[in-house]
Write a protein that holds these residues in place. Structure first.
Motif, PDB file in Angstrom:
ATOM      1  N   ALA A  78     -16.967  99.248  25.478  1.00 51.55           N
ATOM      2  CA  ALA A  78     -16.264 100.527  25.547  1.00 51.55           C
ATOM      3  C   ALA A  78     -15.250 100.586  24.415  1.00 51.55           C
ATOM      4  CB  ALA A  78     -15.564 100.690  26.899  1.00 51.55           C
ATOM      5  N   PRO A  79     -14.882 101.787  23.958  1.00 51.46           N
ATOM      6  CA  PRO A  79     -13.904 101.902  22.865  1.00 51.46           C
ATOM      7  C   PRO A  79     -12.531 101.375  23.282  1.00 51.46           C
ATOM      8  CG  PRO A  79     -15.052 103.984  23.254  1.00 51.46           C
ATOM      9  CD  PRO A  79     -15.374 103.093  24.403  1.00 51.46           C
ATOM     10  N   LEU A  80     -11.852 100.739  22.350  1.00 52.08           N
ATOM     11  CA  LEU A  80     -10.479 100.322  22.600  1.00 52.08           C
ATOM     12  C   LEU A  80      -9.563 101.539  22.491  1.00 52.08           C
ATOM     13  CD1 LEU A  80     -10.377  97.005  20.543  1.00 52.08           C
ATOM     14  CD2 LEU A  80     -10.533  97.250  23.036  1.00 52.08           C
ATOM     15  N   PRO A  81      -8.494 101.584  23.273  1.00 50.25           N
ATOM     16  CA  PRO A  81      -7.576 102.731  23.199  1.00 50.25           C
ATOM     17  C   PRO A  81      -6.825 102.760  21.869  1.00 50.25           C
ATOM     18  CG  PRO A  81      -6.716 101.053  24.695  1.00 50.25           C
ATOM     19  CD  PRO A  81      -8.102 100.625  24.332  1.00 50.25           C
ATOM     20  N   ASP A  82      -6.532 103.974  21.395  1.00 48.90           N
ATOM     21  CA  ASP A  82      -5.805 104.151  20.136  1.00 48.90           C
ATOM     22  C   ASP A  82      -4.297 104.180  20.333  1.00 48.90           C
ATOM     23  OD1 ASP A  82      -8.190 104.358  18.673  1.00 48.90           O
ATOM     24  OD2 ASP A  82      -8.333 106.515  19.083  1.00 48.90           O
ATOM     25  N   GLY A 129     -12.179 107.323  27.599  1.00 48.30           N
ATOM     26  CA  GLY A 129     -11.591 106.861  28.853  1.00 48.30           C
ATOM     27  C   GLY A 129     -12.636 106.621  29.924  1.00 48.30           C
ATOM     28  N   THR A 130     -13.635 107.489  29.982  1.00 51.77           N
ATOM     29  CA  THR A 130     -14.721 107.310  30.953  1.00 51.77           C
ATOM     30  C   THR A 130     -15.462 106.009  30.695  1.00 51.77           C
ATOM     31  OG1 THR A 130     -14.995 109.710  31.184  1.00 51.77           O
ATOM     32  CG2 THR A 130     -16.840 108.319  31.866  1.00 51.77           C
ATOM     33  N   LEU A 131     -15.750 105.719  29.432  1.00 54.04           N
ATOM     34  CA  LEU A 131     -16.450 104.483  29.100  1.00 54.04           C
ATOM     35  C   LEU A 131     -15.593 103.259  29.406  1.00 54.04           C
ATOM     36  CD1 LEU A 131     -18.139 105.555  25.740  1.00 54.04           C
ATOM     37  CD2 LEU A 131     -19.186 105.394  28.014  1.00 54.04           C
ATOM     38  N   ARG A 132     -14.292 103.362  29.163  1.00 55.07           N
ATOM     39  CA  ARG A 132     -13.408 102.237  29.509  1.00 55.07           C
ATOM     40  C   ARG A 132     -13.399 101.985  31.009  1.00 55.07           C
ATOM     41  NH1 ARG A 132     -10.223 104.244  24.980  1.00 55.07           N
ATOM     42  NH2 ARG A 132      -9.082 105.684  26.334  1.00 55.07           N
ATOM     43  N   LEU A 133     -13.404 103.068  31.790  1.00 56.80           N
ATOM     44  CA  LEU A 133     -13.442 102.911  33.241  1.00 56.80           C
ATOM     45  C   LEU A 133     -14.766 102.305  33.682  1.00 56.80           C
ATOM     46  CD1 LEU A 133     -12.267 103.259  36.031  1.00 56.80           C
ATOM     47  CD2 LEU A 133     -12.960 105.657  35.997  1.00 56.80           C
ATOM     48  N   MET A 134     -15.859 102.743  33.084  1.00 49.07           N
ATOM     49  CA  MET A 134     -17.163 102.176  33.426  1.00 49.07           C
ATOM     50  C   MET A 134     -17.225 100.682  33.088  1.00 49.07           C
ATOM     51  SD  MET A 134     -19.679 105.309  32.216  1.00 49.07           S
ATOM     52  CE  MET A 134     -21.189 104.369  32.487  1.00 49.07           C
ATOM     53  N   LYS A 135     -16.638 100.301  31.969  1.00 53.62           N
ATOM     54  CA  LYS A 135     -16.606  98.884  31.623  1.00 53.62           C
ATOM     55  C   LYS A 135     -15.762  98.104  32.627  1.00 53.62           C
ATOM     56  CE  LYS A 135     -15.358  95.547  28.066  1.00 53.62           C
ATOM     57  NZ  LYS A 135     -14.681  95.305  26.756  1.00 53.62           N
ATOM     58  N   HIS A 136     -14.621  98.661  33.010  1.00 55.21           N
ATOM     59  CA  HIS A 136     -13.763  98.007  33.995  1.00 55.21           C
ATOM     60  C   HIS A 136     -14.492  97.800  35.319  1.00 55.21           C
ATOM     61  CE1 HIS A 136     -10.145  97.036  36.294  1.00 55.21           C
ATOM     62  NE2 HIS A 136     -10.539  97.927  37.185  1.00 55.21           N
ATOM     63  N   ALA A 153      -6.661 104.486  36.818  1.00 52.20           N
ATOM     64  CA  ALA A 153      -5.943 105.210  35.766  1.00 52.20           C
ATOM     65  C   ALA A 153      -5.638 104.298  34.584  1.00 52.20           C
ATOM     66  CB  ALA A 153      -4.659 105.809  36.320  1.00 52.20           C
ATOM     67  N   GLN A 154      -5.222 103.072  34.859  1.00 53.16           N
ATOM     68  CA  GLN A 154      -4.928 102.141  33.774  1.00 53.16           C
ATOM     69  C   GLN A 154      -6.188 101.762  33.018  1.00 53.16           C
ATOM     70  OE1 GLN A 154      -2.754  98.988  35.779  1.00 53.16           O
ATOM     71  NE2 GLN A 154      -0.787  99.947  35.298  1.00 53.16           N
ATOM     72  N   ALA A 155      -7.309 101.636  33.733  1.00 51.97           N
ATOM     73  CA  ALA A 155      -8.572 101.329  33.063  1.00 51.97           C
ATOM     74  C   ALA A 155      -8.998 102.490  32.167  1.00 51.97           C
ATOM     75  CB  ALA A 155      -9.648 101.031  34.099  1.00 51.97           C
ATOM     76  N   PHE A 156      -8.837 103.726  32.618  1.00 55.55           N
ATOM     77  CA  PHE A 156      -9.165 104.905  31.810  1.00 55.55           C
ATOM     78  C   PHE A 156      -8.307 104.937  30.544  1.00 55.55           C
ATOM     79  CE2 PHE A 156      -9.429 109.255  30.494  1.00 55.55           C
ATOM     80  CZ  PHE A 156     -10.636 109.744  30.969  1.00 55.55           C
ATOM     81  N   HIS A 157      -7.018 104.671  30.699  1.00 61.16           N
ATOM     82  CA  HIS A 157      -6.066 104.516  29.598  1.00 61.16           C
ATOM     83  C   HIS A 157      -5.973 105.778  28.738  1.00 61.16           C
ATOM     84  CE1 HIS A 157      -3.632 101.424  27.402  1.00 61.16           C
ATOM     85  NE2 HIS A 157      -3.672 102.372  26.484  1.00 61.16           N
ATOM     86  N   ALA A 158      -5.678 106.908  29.383  1.00 60.04           N
ATOM     87  CA  ALA A 158      -5.360 108.126  28.632  1.00 60.04           C
ATOM     88  C   ALA A 158      -3.971 107.962  28.007  1.00 60.04           C
ATOM     89  CB  ALA A 158      -5.394 109.329  29.566  1.00 60.04           C
ATOM     90  N   PRO A 159      -3.595 108.811  27.051  1.00 58.45           N
ATOM     91  CA  PRO A 159      -2.250 108.727  26.491  1.00 58.45           C
ATOM     92  C   PRO A 159      -1.155 108.821  27.556  1.00 58.45           C
ATOM     93  CG  PRO A 159      -3.607 110.087  25.083  1.00 58.45           C
ATOM     94  CD  PRO A 159      -4.439 109.766  26.303  1.00 58.45           C
ATOM     95  N   PHE A 160      -1.368 109.665  28.577  1.00 64.49           N
ATOM     96  CA  PHE A 160      -0.399 109.782  29.663  1.00 64.49           C
ATOM     97  C   PHE A 160      -1.104 109.626  31.009  1.00 64.49           C
ATOM     98  CE2 PHE A 160       1.549 112.543  26.348  1.00 64.49           C
ATOM     99  CZ  PHE A 160       2.723 111.824  26.159  1.00 64.49           C
ATOM    100  N   THR A 161      -0.405 108.994  31.948  1.00 65.22           N
ATOM    101  CA  THR A 161      -0.833 108.974  33.349  1.00 65.22           C
ATOM    102  C   THR A 161       0.290 109.571  34.172  1.00 65.22           C
ATOM    103  OG1 THR A 161      -2.239 107.016  33.102  1.00 65.22           O
ATOM    104  CG2 THR A 161      -1.477 107.548  35.316  1.00 65.22           C
ATOM    105  N   LEU A 162       0.015 110.688  34.850  1.00 66.01           N
ATOM    106  CA  LEU A 162       1.030 111.387  35.639  1.00 66.01           C
ATOM    107  C   LEU A 162       0.874 111.058  37.112  1.00 66.01           C
ATOM    108  CD1 LEU A 162       1.021 113.033  32.939  1.00 66.01           C
ATOM    109  CD2 LEU A 162       1.481 115.077  34.323  1.00 66.01           C
ATOM    110  N   ASN A 163       1.994 110.701  37.741  1.00 64.60           N
ATOM    111  CA  ASN A 163       1.984 110.558  39.185  1.00 64.60           C
ATOM    112  C   ASN A 163       1.854 111.950  39.799  1.00 64.60           C
ATOM    113  OD1 ASN A 163       2.279 109.330  41.755  1.00 64.60           O
ATOM    114  ND2 ASN A 163       4.435 109.918  41.790  1.00 64.60           N
ATOM    115  N   SER A 164       0.776 112.179  40.530  1.00 63.31           N
ATOM    116  CA  SER A 164       0.462 113.523  41.015  1.00 63.31           C
ATOM    117  C   SER A 164       0.108 113.487  42.494  1.00 63.31           C
ATOM    118  CB  SER A 164      -0.706 114.109  40.207  1.00 63.31           C
ATOM    119  OG  SER A 164      -1.047 115.386  40.662  1.00 63.31           O
ATOM    120  N   PRO A 165       0.990 113.978  43.373  1.00 61.74           N
ATOM    121  CA  PRO A 165       0.670 114.035  44.807  1.00 61.74           C
ATOM    122  C   PRO A 165      -0.556 114.915  45.047  1.00 61.74           C
ATOM    123  CG  PRO A 165       3.022 114.415  44.432  1.00 61.74           C
ATOM    124  CD  PRO A 165       2.353 114.475  43.088  1.00 61.74           C
TER     125      PRO A 165
END
Length: 324
Positions: A230-234, A216-223, A165-177
């Motif tokens: 991969a694009p840097l997060p905005d 985010g997908t490209l950031r995860l692939m780079k990770h 999730a941190q590698a994807f780096h969306a604006p929000f990451t929700l803890n989701s059971p």
């Protein structure tokens, strides 16, 4: 390099292959296939699945995967990318979330070869794809006329999920059971880590959500060392540990004062409910400080309808509840 097979097909290093998985057929005898696109790099690496269209009306995820394919972004230097733009072909053809029997595929896992239609689709996915992957992104959107701000949902008690999730780096990451009988839960039971990306609303393109999903997908692939750039997060990635819904106390016409993604303060006026005849006007106040991670866009509402989804990070929780 090791031999790699999926759905009974061997994929050679550097090869791209389209594979059709037969699910069933329509009453008209028209065959319904689920196409998957497999691209293998020249070097060893992880196997990543990009899965969209579990719900047939959630087109933003389909467009994310389509643009990844169209732009050649699915071709890794290392490892393998499996693209599945539309899981629920039935729902896609009928502008529907579900399959014709009314069941939700994402509540039908692990599925059954001889079960309901939704269960059969889930079965093929669990047997033909999931056993062969290491990681996955399951792309979704909000429901009809309800938009989700770009967000990743993952079980944040799992260290690997946090990493992805941190590698994807969306604006929000929700803890989701995990939800019962969902793809994410059943994949986890088999040792596979799948995160969910949500953005936009059903049957409507949201360009920001699509852009964030691709980046985010490209950031995860780079990770995962599958690609080198991969694009840097905005924006900053905010971790949302808990959420609450603001619901309508009365039926009427709803108009919002805020926008999706906005930070709202406790007791802030965030919208108004009126009736069509000018007989009443009611202010909607938020009970907590948090971010608008989901927003209802349909004006006509009934009592109890969800109006806003408010997410709270640690700073918001501290402000709302003190140091508890």
């Amino acid at each position: 390099m090791k031999e790699f097979k999926i759905a009974g097909h061997a994929i050679l290093p550097g090869e791209f292959k389209e594979i059709d998985i037969n699910i069933a057929r329509l009453p008209s005898h028209t065959i319904i296939d689920t196409p998957i696109y497999v691209s293998r790099g020249l070097e060893e690496g992880p196997i990543l699945a990009l899965i969209a269209g579990m719900h047939g009306d959630e087109i933003n995820g389909m467009e994310i995967v389509r643009r990844i394919l169209d732009g050649g972004l699915h071709q890794p230097k290392r490892g393998t990318v499996i693209c599945m733009p539309i899981i629920n072909m039935y729902g896609f053809l009928n502008y529907s979330r579900d399959v014709p029997d009314g069941k939700d595929i994402n509540r039908s896992f692990p599925g059954s070869r001889n079960g309901s239609l939704a269960s059969r689709v889930a079965y093929h996915l669990m047997h033909d794809v999931i056993p062969f992957i290491d990681y996955g992104i399951d792309f979704h959107t909000g429901g009809a006329m309800r938009a989700n701000y770009p967000q990743v949902r993952a079980l944040l008690t799992d260290e690997k999920n946090i990493e992805l999730a941190q590698a994807f780096h969306a604006p929000f990451t929700l803890n989701s059971p995990f939800r019962p009988n969902s793809l994410r839960k059943e994949a986890s039971r088999r040792g596979k880590n799948i995160i969910v990306y949500e953005g936009g609303e059903s049957l409507r393109f949201d360009q920001n959500a699509i852009k964030e999903g691709i980046a985010g997908t490209l950031r995860l692939m780079k990770h995962l060392n599958m690609i080198d750039e991969a694009p840097l997060p905005d924006v900053e990635n905010k971790i949302i540990w808990s959420t609450t819904w603001i619901r309508a106390k009365n039926a009427g016409l709803f108009q919002t004062n805020v926008y999706c993604g906005q930070l709202v303060q406790k007791d802030e006026w965030v919208g108004t409910i009126t009736d069509p005849f000018g007989e009443f006007k009611e202010k909607v106040m938020t009970p907590v400080t948090g971010y608008v991670v989901g927003l209802n866009n349909i004006p006509v509402i009934n009592a109890g309808d969800a109006l806003m989804h408010i997410g709270m990070d640690n700073m918001c929780r501290l402000e709302n509840f003190g140091e508890q």
